[in-house]
Design a protein around this motif. Structure first.
Motif, short mmCIF file in Angstrom:
data_model
loop_
_atom_site.label_atom_id
_atom_site.label_comp_id
_atom_site.label_asym_id
_atom_site.label_seq_id
_atom_site.Cartn_x
_atom_site.Cartn_y
_atom_site.Cartn_z
N PHE A 80 5.76 -4.54 -2.30
CA PHE A 80 5.65 -5.68 -0.55
C PHE A 80 7.29 -6.70 -1.18
CE2 PHE A 80 4.56 -8.74 1.99
CZ PHE A 80 4.37 -7.84 3.30
N ASP A 122 -5.70 -2.13 -1.21
CA ASP A 122 -5.44 -0.59 -1.08
C ASP A 122 -6.57 -0.27 -0.38
OD1 ASP A 122 -5.82 2.02 -1.99
OD2 ASP A 122 -5.39 1.70 -3.88
N ASN A 156 -2.32 -1.22 3.18
CA ASN A 156 -1.61 -0.08 2.70
C ASN A 156 -2.40 1.08 2.28
OD1 ASN A 156 0.89 0.49 1.62
ND2 ASN A 156 0.26 -0.06 -0.59
N LYS A 157 -1.85 1.96 1.68
CA LYS A 157 -1.74 3.18 1.73
C LYS A 157 -2.43 3.71 2.74
CE LYS A 157 -2.14 2.34 -3.04
NZ LYS A 157 -2.64 2.23 -4.92
N VAL A 205 -2.44 -8.07 0.09
CA VAL A 205 -2.57 -6.80 0.10
C VAL A 205 -3.76 -5.91 -1.20
CG1 VAL A 205 -0.99 -5.01 -0.74
CG2 VAL A 205 0.42 -7.81 -0.14
N GLY A 223 -0.22 -2.74 -4.40
CA GLY A 223 1.05 -2.54 -3.81
C GLY A 223 1.63 -3.83 -4.02
N ILE A 255 3.33 1.22 2.21
CA ILE A 255 4.72 -0.09 1.78
C ILE A 255 5.89 0.76 1.63
CG2 ILE A 255 4.72 -1.63 0.39
CD1 ILE A 255 2.56 -3.00 0.77
#
Length: 392
Positions: free
Chosen positions: A246, A313, A342-343, A311, A242, A372
């Motif tokens: 971002f 996941d 993220n996620k 970043v 991501g 994000i």
């Protein structure tokens, strides 16, 4: 009573701001933006409903009103409402009609006129722009004597006096006398270090507190005014974590180089570049590609980085080892960094605490939960990195 300067980070260095009745000198190397500091302080105080004036000998009042407009500040209304006024020390010397509440026909009048202006704005703020030209007209000794009289009277009236001074090739003794006449001094200078070329400020003197001796890079935006400038923040992490989203999510403007991969996801094969304007900070953001075949780019992009976002996941712990490898390859181990988990909205997402344990990260590294695409956690991540870079 302490009054804010309204300059990002400067209040932190000054112990909250500038006491009413004290004087502050912005002492700038030639070519460095300096007027904006005084103008921004005036704008902030006028917004508080304080009164103020500008003595100008470098531009006519209409030009200064135009400059304020470019920064996004409405000075004309304040002048029309008699909340602010000019002491015009330039128009008559170029053969133009005098403007402002007061005007200077000859510099023998300047001491008395500024005393009148101070008297008109009790507990307000006066901007003296530019002290260097005053020296050229009055001479060294008369300038120091005049400034001392202004400062004494301003203390009686609780008026904050802000002096703009371009430090041309004056004798060191004169410069020292000018600085000694002030309660506070902010030094503005150019910076050339490795490939970073910019402007910075630091507090050299503050009689009411022990100032920080940090040098802060700054940038002047129109509109916007003075911003703390962060020359390079890196955004890195594994493929499909991501990163591009971002960079786009935090940037006022961004550019990406994308190529459609053999699959359903677009993959960044070069880099993302963005510019962030946030809470008085202006930063350049560089996002890296995640695939190993582009690791050579990491070495190039990491040079001069002062902070990093990593970043990851949250649903793909198998990529955490790659994230740790990228931290090492881009030298992010040695600079302030924030991990963005993220996620977090997806099934199976690990919590920040679980990610910390899996990645073996110390407690000093913030891990921010994020979604994000919905910009959840994005500002929290920015706040966390700014705290690491500059403190609360």
């Amino acid at each position: 009573m302490i009054k804010k300067s309204y300059i990002p980070k400067l209040d932190d260095f000054l112990g909250g701001g500038v006491p009413q009745g004290d004087s502050l000198l912005f002492c700038a190397y030639p070519g460095v933006d300096c007027e904006t500091f005084g103008y921004e302080m005036l704008h902030g105080r006028l917004e508080e409903e304080d009164k103020g004036f500008i003595f100008t000998n470098v531009a006519d009042p209409d030009t200064i009103i135009y400059e304020f407009n470019k920064y996004g500040w409405d000075l004309q209304t304040k002048v029309d409402n008699d909340q602010a006024f000019f002491v015009d020390g330039s128009s008559t010397f170029i053969g133009a009609p005098a403007q402002g509440k007061y005007s200077i026909d000859e510099y023998s009048q300047i001491e008395e006129v500024i005393l009148k202006a101070i008297n008109d704005i009790p507990e307000g703020i006066g901007i003296i722009n530019n002290l260097s030209m005053l020296i050229d007209y009055l001479g060294d000794d008369d300038t120091i004597e005049t400034v001392n009289k202004w400062n004494v009277y301003a203390k009686e009236k609780n008026v904050t006096l802000i002096y703009i001074f371009t430090e041309w090739d004056y004798e060191k003794e004169l410069v020292d006398k000018i600085k000694n006449a002030m309660d506070g001094v902010v030094q503005l200078r150019s910076i050339e270090e490795r490939v970073i070329i910019g402007q910075g400020f630091m507090v050299a003197k503050a009689g009411w507190t022990k100032p920080s001796d940090n040098m802060v890079l700054f940038f002047v935006l129109q509109p916007g005014g003075v911003k703390v400038y962060i020359p390079k923040i890196l955004v890195t992490g594994p493929f499909n974590a991501g990163k591009s989203s971002f960079v786009k999510g935090i940037s006022t403007a961004s550019v990406s180089v994308d190529k459609q991969a053999l699959g359903e996801f677009p993959t960044t094969i070069a880099m993302d570049i963005g510019h962030v304007d946030y809470k008085g900070f202006y930063a350049d953001i560089f996002g890296t590609p995640g695939q190993e075949r582009f690791d050579l780019i990491l070495d190039v992009l990491s040079k001069e980085a002062v902070g990093a976002f990593i970043v990851v996941d949250s649903t793909a712990p198998q990529t955490f080892a790659r994230a740790k490898e990228m931290i090492s390859k881009c030298r992010a181990e040695a600079i302030p960094k924030v991990v963005i988990a993220n996620k977090q909205d997806l099934e199976g997402a690990l919590s920040p605490e679980e990610i910390r344990e899996r990645m073996k990260l110390g407690e000093h590294i913030p891990i921010i939960p994020a979604v994000i695409p919905e910009k959840k956690g994005v500002n929290d991540a920015l706040d966390a990195l700014l705290r690491l870079l500059y403190g609360d």
